[in-house]
Design a protein around this motif. Structure first.
Motif, PDB file in Angstrom:
ATOM      1  N   LEU A   1       0.480  -1.234   0.390  1.00  0.00           N
ATOM      2  CA  LEU A   1      -0.107   0.172  -0.265  1.00  0.00           C
ATOM      3  C   LEU A   1       0.920   0.947  -0.230  1.00  0.00           C
ATOM      4  CD1 LEU A   1      -2.911  -1.043   2.716  1.00  0.00           C
ATOM      5  CD2 LEU A   1      -2.765  -1.277   0.334  1.00  0.00           C
ATOM      6  N   VAL A   2       1.840   1.309   0.876  1.00  0.00           N
ATOM      7  CA  VAL A   2       3.067   2.877   0.899  1.00  0.00           C
ATOM      8  C   VAL A   2       4.430   2.267   0.585  1.00  0.00           C
ATOM      9  CG1 VAL A   2       3.435   4.410   2.492  1.00  0.00           C
ATOM     10  CG2 VAL A   2       1.015   2.909   2.842  1.00  0.00           C
ATOM     11  N   ASP A   3       5.009   3.135  -0.315  1.00  0.00           N
ATOM     12  CA  ASP A   3       6.261   3.096  -0.612  1.00  0.00           C
ATOM     13  C   ASP A   3       6.946   4.162   0.256  1.00  0.00           C
ATOM     14  OD1 ASP A   3       6.096   1.818  -2.943  1.00  0.00           O
ATOM     15  OD2 ASP A   3       6.353   3.101  -4.425  1.00  0.00           O
ATOM     16  N   GLU A   4       6.591   5.547   0.900  1.00  0.00           N
ATOM     17  CA  GLU A   4       7.093   6.132   1.976  1.00  0.00           C
ATOM     18  C   GLU A   4       6.480   6.736   2.364  1.00  0.00           C
ATOM     19  OE1 GLU A   4      11.346   9.199   1.938  1.00  0.00           O
ATOM     20  OE2 GLU A   4       9.988   8.654   0.614  1.00  0.00           O
ATOM     21  N   HIS A   5       6.759   6.452   4.024  1.00  0.00           N
ATOM     22  CA  HIS A   5       5.702   7.651   4.911  1.00  0.00           C
ATOM     23  C   HIS A   5       6.675   8.672   5.777  1.00  0.00           C
ATOM     24  CE1 HIS A   5       2.024   7.822   6.992  1.00  0.00           C
ATOM     25  NE2 HIS A   5       2.581   9.348   7.692  1.00  0.00           N
TER      26      HIS A   5
ATOM     27  N   ARG B   1       3.821   8.536   0.752  1.00  0.00           N
ATOM     28  CA  ARG B   1       3.494   8.632  -0.981  1.00  0.00           C
ATOM     29  C   ARG B   1       2.892   6.596  -1.336  1.00  0.00           C
ATOM     30  NH1 ARG B   1       8.160   5.920  -4.289  1.00  0.00           N
ATOM     31  NH2 ARG B   1       9.318   6.652  -2.634  1.00  0.00           N
ATOM     32  N   PHE B   2       2.479   6.886  -1.452  1.00  0.00           N
ATOM     33  CA  PHE B   2       1.587   5.511  -1.851  1.00  0.00           C
ATOM     34  C   PHE B   2       1.594   4.752  -2.972  1.00  0.00           C
ATOM     35  CE2 PHE B   2      -1.875   7.288   0.416  1.00  0.00           C
ATOM     36  CZ  PHE B   2      -2.022   6.983   1.710  1.00  0.00           C
ATOM     37  N   HIS B   3       1.259   3.381  -3.355  1.00  0.00           N
ATOM     38  CA  HIS B   3       2.318   2.374  -4.184  1.00  0.00           C
ATOM     39  C   HIS B   3       0.879   2.789  -5.422  1.00  0.00           C
ATOM     40  CE1 HIS B   3       2.783  -1.562  -5.976  1.00  0.00           C
ATOM     41  NE2 HIS B   3       4.076  -1.908  -5.722  1.00  0.00           N
ATOM     42  N   PRO B   4       1.755   2.712  -6.707  1.00  0.00           N
ATOM     43  CA  PRO B   4       1.360   3.456  -7.671  1.00  0.00           C
ATOM     44  C   PRO B   4      -0.081   2.222  -7.951  1.00  0.00           C
ATOM     45  CG  PRO B   4       3.511   3.657  -7.668  1.00  0.00           C
ATOM     46  CD  PRO B   4       3.134   2.520  -6.319  1.00  0.00           C
ATOM     47  N   ALA B   5      -0.095   1.027  -7.560  1.00  0.00           N
ATOM     48  CA  ALA B   5      -0.448   0.119  -8.146  1.00  0.00           C
ATOM     49  C   ALA B   5      -1.709   0.404  -7.274  1.00  0.00           C
ATOM     50  CB  ALA B   5      -0.253  -1.817  -8.378  1.00  0.00           C
ATOM     51  N   TRP B   6      -1.762   0.640  -5.772  1.00  0.00           N
ATOM     52  CA  TRP B   6      -2.749   0.827  -4.974  1.00  0.00           C
ATOM     53  C   TRP B   6      -3.410   2.372  -5.528  1.00  0.00           C
ATOM     54  CZ3 TRP B   6      -5.953  -0.963  -1.995  1.00  0.00           C
ATOM     55  CH2 TRP B   6      -6.362  -0.263  -0.746  1.00  0.00           C
ATOM     56  N   VAL B   7      -2.848   3.003  -5.648  1.00  0.00           N
ATOM     57  CA  VAL B   7      -3.365   4.749  -6.037  1.00  0.00           C
ATOM     58  C   VAL B   7      -4.307   4.488  -7.271  1.00  0.00           C
ATOM     59  CG1 VAL B   7      -3.115   6.706  -7.628  1.00  0.00           C
ATOM     60  CG2 VAL B   7      -0.710   5.947  -5.543  1.00  0.00           C
ATOM     61  N   GLU B   8      -3.728   3.632  -8.048  1.00  0.00           N
ATOM     62  CA  GLU B   8      -4.603   3.292  -9.769  1.00  0.00           C
ATOM     63  C   GLU B   8      -6.119   2.217  -9.009  1.00  0.00           C
ATOM     64  OE1 GLU B   8      -4.350   4.502 -12.617  1.00  0.00           O
ATOM     65  OE2 GLU B   8      -2.905   5.802 -11.797  1.00  0.00           O
ATOM     66  N   PHE B   9      -6.142   1.570  -7.943  1.00  0.00           N
ATOM     67  CA  PHE B   9      -6.770   0.674  -7.777  1.00  0.00           C
ATOM     68  C   PHE B   9      -8.243   1.501  -6.873  1.00  0.00           C
ATOM     69  CE2 PHE B   9      -9.122  -1.040  -4.032  1.00  0.00           C
ATOM     70  CZ  PHE B   9      -9.595  -2.177  -5.051  1.00  0.00           C
TER      71      PHE B   9
ATOM     72  N   LYS C   1      -6.163   6.307   2.500  1.00  0.00           N
ATOM     73  CA  LYS C   1      -5.741   7.454   3.501  1.00  0.00           C
ATOM     74  C   LYS C   1      -4.582   5.674   4.635  1.00  0.00           C
ATOM     75  CE  LYS C   1      -8.278  10.620   3.831  1.00  0.00           C
ATOM     76  NZ  LYS C   1      -7.595  12.508   3.812  1.00  0.00           N
ATOM     77  N   ALA C   2      -3.497   6.740   5.191  1.00  0.00           N
ATOM     78  CA  ALA C   2      -2.424   5.775   5.654  1.00  0.00           C
ATOM     79  C   ALA C   2      -2.577   6.169   7.654  1.00  0.00           C
ATOM     80  CB  ALA C   2      -1.257   5.633   5.197  1.00  0.00           C
ATOM     81  N   CYS C   3      -2.877   4.897   8.529  1.00  0.00           N
ATOM     82  CA  CYS C   3      -2.545   5.810   9.917  1.00  0.00           C
ATOM     83  C   CYS C   3      -0.211   6.121  10.220  1.00  0.00           C
ATOM     84  CB  CYS C   3      -2.927   4.732  10.627  1.00  0.00           C
ATOM     85  SG  CYS C   3      -1.675   3.271  10.887  1.00  0.00           S
ATOM     86  N   GLY C   4      -0.196   6.885  10.567  1.00  0.00           N
ATOM     87  CA  GLY C   4       0.599   6.991  11.004  1.00  0.00           C
ATOM     88  C   GLY C   4       1.732   5.808  11.699  1.00  0.00           C
TER      89      GLY C   4
END
Length: 414
Positions: free
Chosen positions: A193-197, A205-213, A222-225
């Motif tokens: 889900l997340v490439d970098e937080h 920065r979310f994973h591209p495949a998750w963003v497209e989905f 959204k991502a928790c801390g």
């Protein structure tokens, strides 16, 4: 502090010729204590411990300042930094100086304010894992759990892995199960889900495949801390609830039997009275949240897109999450790509489709197309022969070999 009577006994025993070790055992004090009192004589009727070193008010403030800053919350580092500034203090003295600040920070970390969302606003998702006995074998099962934040309706689906495709398939299945799409999906910082937080900058920065989905389904990711799992506490509790209630202590004949059990269990979970809302999740959903969800897409949207690289084994099978699929035997030891869809598995070699199978879910199962093995050597059945020749056990008789020899002789004469 050593009492006067103990000191008196130490001196009497010493005058009687007792050694330090024997006196220490007799009166119940350390050997060094005996030595100290005998050296000091009558002036040391009592042991007075030195007072604990205390930092002045300004030194305490400096210790707290260092603890908050350069020392990054480490009292040992604070002690070293104070020594560089000419202030001598033990680690315990530093810990006492920053104790209140440490307590404040700890409370801030563990304290949680329950955040309630509007109907249809948010769905929380998370993966958990549990070892389950399926068909007599212990198998690690991955459980995607989704919870509607307002009504607390719950959805769970079991997988044999937790790749990005499994996340997307599970979340899409949750949308279909609830009959609508919320405005946002809150997950954790899992790599699919997340490439970098960036915790300091507060950016994700979310994973591209998750963003497209999420774009396909028109939801906001959204991502928790980091290290703040309580941000998605509803689904964290849901994962524990599934493990401890739905699956705890249960054995299943197959993966399919476990899936059927989870479907039935979800209906029961939605009908229970929730401990926080004091309502049944299904009642709360029907009354306020169902109408707030947006409609499902009119057409089916892609959910799985990953191709997995595999090497064909000597038995013309490839392994995907413990399930083995056949390919044409000519591809043994070749590299292939496997695309696992919701209902079928397609296998490609050099960009060309070479095999299509129904998707298998039973751990350690095999899905085989007999045509893929055509042409391979097979031992033929041994038919009984009348003679007792030892060659009979190989399915041949002497007449068979004589015929071969005769044919060879004729070819040589020609």
């Amino acid at each position: 502090m050593v009492e006067q009577e103990v000191v008196r006994r130490i001196r009497v025993l010493a005058e009687a010729g007792w050694g330090h070790k024997r006196i220490a055992g007799e009166v119940g004090v350390a050997r060094n204590t005996v030595r100290r009192y005998l050296r000091a004589g009558s002036a040391a009727d009592k042991q007075v411990r030195p007072k604990a070193r205390r930092l002045g008010e300004e030194e305490q403030q400096r210790a707290v300042e260092l603890w908050n800053g350069a020392a990054e919350g480490n009292a040992v580092v604070v002690k070293a930094l104070l020594e560089q500034e000419g202030v001598e203090a033990s680690v315990r003295t530093v810990q006492r100086a920053v104790e209140e600040r440490r307590r404040q920070v700890h409370v801030a970390q563990v304290a949680t304010v329950r955040f309630e969302t509007k109907p249809g606003q948010q769905m929380q998702v998370d993966f958990g894992e549990k070892k389950v006995r399926l068909g007599g074998q212990v198998v690690k099962v991955f459980l995607l759990v989704a919870v509607l934040s307002f009504s607390r309706r719950l959805f769970v689906r079991a997988f044999l892995n937790q790749r990005g495709d499994d996340w997307r398939e599970g979340v899409a299945a949750a949308f279909v199960h609830f009959g609508g799409v919320p405005w946002e999906v809150l997950g954790d910082n899992a790599r699919p889900l997340v490439d970098e937080h960036d915790r300091q900058a507060g950016t994700v920065r979310f994973h591209p495949a998750w963003v497209e989905f999420c774009k396909d389904w028109d939801v906001t990711p959204k991502a928790c801390g980091p290290y703040r799992a309580r941000t998605k506490g509803k689904t964290e509790s849901g994962v524990k609830y599934v493990k401890r209630n739905a699956l705890a202590g249960r054995d299943f004949e197959s993966f399919g039997a476990m899936e059927a059990h989870l479907v039935k269990w979800m209906a029961e979970a939605d009908a229970r009275v929730h401990g926080t809302t004091h309502e049944r999740p299904l009642d709360r959903f029907e009354r306020e949240e169902k109408a707030a969800l947006r409609p499902l897409p009119a057409r089916s949207l892609p959910r799985r897109q990953q191709r997995l690289k595999r090497k064909v084994a000597n038995d013309a099978l490839v392994d995907v999450d413990t399930v083995r699929y056949s390919v044409p035997h000519r591809l043994v030891r070749e590299s292939v790509e496997v695309q696992v869809g919701e209902a079928e598995v397609r296998i490609f070699h050099a960009g060309k489709l070479v095999a299509t199978h129904a998707r298998g879910k039973e751990p350690h199962g095999r899905v085989v197309d007999p045509a893929h093995w055509e042409g391979l050597w097979r031992a033929r059945a041994v038919e009984p022969v009348e003679d007792g020749s030892k060659l009979a056990v190989h399915g041949r008789s002497l007449e068979d070999y004589a015929a071969v020899v005769e044919q060879d002789a004729k070819r040589g004469a020609a």
